[in-house]
Design an enzyme around this catalytic site. Structure first.
Site, PDB file in Angstrom:
ATOM      1  N   ARG A  82      28.399 -41.840 -31.545  1.00  0.00           N
ATOM      2  CA  ARG A  82      28.329 -40.655 -32.403  1.00  0.00           C
ATOM      3  C   ARG A  82      29.206 -39.511 -31.912  1.00  0.00           C
ATOM      4  NH1 ARG A  82      24.166 -43.544 -33.335  1.00  0.00           N
ATOM      5  NH2 ARG A  82      24.344 -43.921 -31.121  1.00  0.00           N
ATOM      6  N   HIS A  86      24.236 -31.572 -22.674  1.00  0.00           N
ATOM      7  CA  HIS A  86      24.956 -32.072 -23.845  1.00  0.00           C
ATOM      8  C   HIS A  86      24.950 -30.934 -24.863  1.00  0.00           C
ATOM      9  CE1 HIS A  86      26.718 -34.721 -26.637  1.00  0.00           C
ATOM     10  NE2 HIS A  86      25.953 -35.786 -26.508  1.00  0.00           N
TER      11      HIS A  86
HETATM   12  C1  NCD Z   1      22.862 -39.140 -26.270  1.00  0.00           C
HETATM   13  C2  NCD Z   1      23.703 -38.940 -25.027  1.00  0.00           C
HETATM   14  O1  NCD Z   1      24.795 -39.504 -24.903  1.00  0.00           O
HETATM   15  O2  NCD Z   1      23.253 -38.173 -24.196  1.00  0.00           O
HETATM   16  N1  NCD Z   1      23.554 -39.662 -27.328  1.00  0.00           N
HETATM   17  C3  NCD Z   1      24.291 -38.842 -28.112  1.00  0.00           C
HETATM   18  O3  NCD Z   1      25.233 -38.219 -27.684  1.00  0.00           O
HETATM   19  N2  NCD Z   1      23.907 -38.724 -29.379  1.00  0.00           N
HETATM   20  C4  NCD Z   1      21.550 -39.759 -26.018  1.00  0.00           C
HETATM   21  C5  NCD Z   1      21.434 -40.993 -25.185  1.00  0.00           C
HETATM   22  O4  NCD Z   1      22.401 -41.550 -24.679  1.00  0.00           O
HETATM   23  O5  NCD Z   1      20.297 -41.442 -25.041  1.00  0.00           O
END
Ligand code: NCD
Length: 334
Positions: free
Chosen positions: A66, A146
């Site tokens: 994503r 994030h």
């Molecule tokens: C997450 C991440 O990479 O931290 N995914 C994301 O970016 N949507 C969640 C995960 O890896 O569990």
């Protein structure tokens, strides 16, 4: 010309005014907004060129679906040029022993306008940003943060429930190693009246840095093992996967993965006007538990997908629109 680069590294850096502006601009550039009203072809034609002449580099040192696709697609739709390394750990000179600082120093001398980095270690991007002549966007740094995920998470809450304050939010799963919940907790703490409830298997509780921060900010929160009780008052249930790749040896995946699951039974306990979120990916694979031979599936059962409160696929799509708005903001283009 702006004098200061708009690095996006830490969710702390966003304040409510910024969120309000970013979300207003996100709302205005969605294809379901007027004048496109869902005409995606016309929308893409109108978006194209808004950031033409700009160049984005995208370096991913950890797997991603994503985040990478939505960033690169956001840039493409706005007419930027994109150069990407999707497996930068293996296919960049890090494999030869080069430091990430040296790599970014050189890459930024090629005149990119933005560098998006997913890093495999927490708290290193600030140092990398020091040597970059282009803004750095943190697309997830190890077990750290994030920030852009927390933007799309907050946007989704606003879009679905119409407010970012006076909410009860249950966060569950691997709160110790999951970076999305950490950044989201920082942002939820910036709005009055929010209560956070943490539900995690033993050993995977939210780390003290976040809890200390919430205490300092006088944000109401508590931890519980009673999922059924927690979810019945929730406006938002934010579920996450067990971060298998980040578990310390004292935590056994099979033990923690079976502790809490969201299925239709849990959904039935949630309020009619509430939402179920998940940053995705959810774990698909089942495995046979050596203890009793029972097959365990995932932390979020697929049977939930058809419930209107299941917001996670809408949440993932919002990532594209929020990141489009963010690229425009970073480049100073309204
Ligand atoms: C997450 C991440 O990479 O931290 N995914 C994301 O970016 N949507 C969640 C995960 O890896 O569990």
């Amino acid at each position: 010309m702006r004098s200061k680069l708009r690095h996006v590294i830490d969710a702390h850096d966003f304040d409510p005014t910024f969120l309000e502006e970013l979300f207003a601009s996100t709302n205005a550039l969605r294809p379901d907004a007027s004048p496109w009203n869902g005409n995606v072809r016309k929308w893409k034609q109108d978006m194209y060129g808004q950031l033409s002449g700009y160049l984005m580099y995208s370096l991913f040192y950890e797997p991603s679906t994503r985040t990478r696709f939505s960033f690169e697609t956001a840039a493409d739709i706005l007419g930027m040029r994109v150069r990407a390394s999707e497996n930068a750990g293996q296919f960049s000179s890090r494999a030869k022993g080069e430091s990430d600082q040296d790599a970014v120093k050189v890459l930024s001398s090629y005149h990119p306008d933005i560098i998006v980095i997913r890093h495999d270690e927490a708290d290193t991007l600030l140092d990398i940003a020091k040597v970059s002549s282009a803004p750095i966007i943190n697309a997830g740094d190890g077990g750290g943060q994030h920030p852009t995920q927390s933007l799309l998470d907050m946007y989704t809450i606003q879009h679905e429930l119409g407010r970012l304050r006076d909410l009860t939010i249950v966060m569950g799963g691997d709160l110790r190693n999951g970076r999305t919940v950490r950044s989201l907790a920082y942002l939820l703490a910036k709005f009055p009246g929010n209560t956070l409830i943490f539900v995690a298997p033993p050993g995977l509780e939210m780390r003290p840095d976040i809890k200390d921060y919430l205490k300092r900010k006088k944000v109401a929160f508590h931890e519980t093992q009673d999922l059924d009780d927690a979810i019945q008052d929730a406006d938002v249930v934010y579920w996450t996967r067990i971060q298998k790749e980040r578990l310390t040896p004292d935590v056994e995946y099979a033990d923690v993965a079976r502790q809490f699951r969201i299925t239709n039974l849990e959904l039935a306990r949630m309020k009619p006007k509430s939402i179920l979120m998940h940053p995705l990916p959810r774990v698909k694979e089942g495995f046979i538990d050596p203890k009793d031979g029972e097959e365990l599936i995932n932390e979020l059962a697929e049977e939930c997908d058809t419930d209107p409160r299941a917001a996670y696929f809408r949440q993932a799509q919002n990532g594209l629109y929020v990141r489009m708005a963010l690229l425009k903001w970073v480049l100073g283009s309204k």
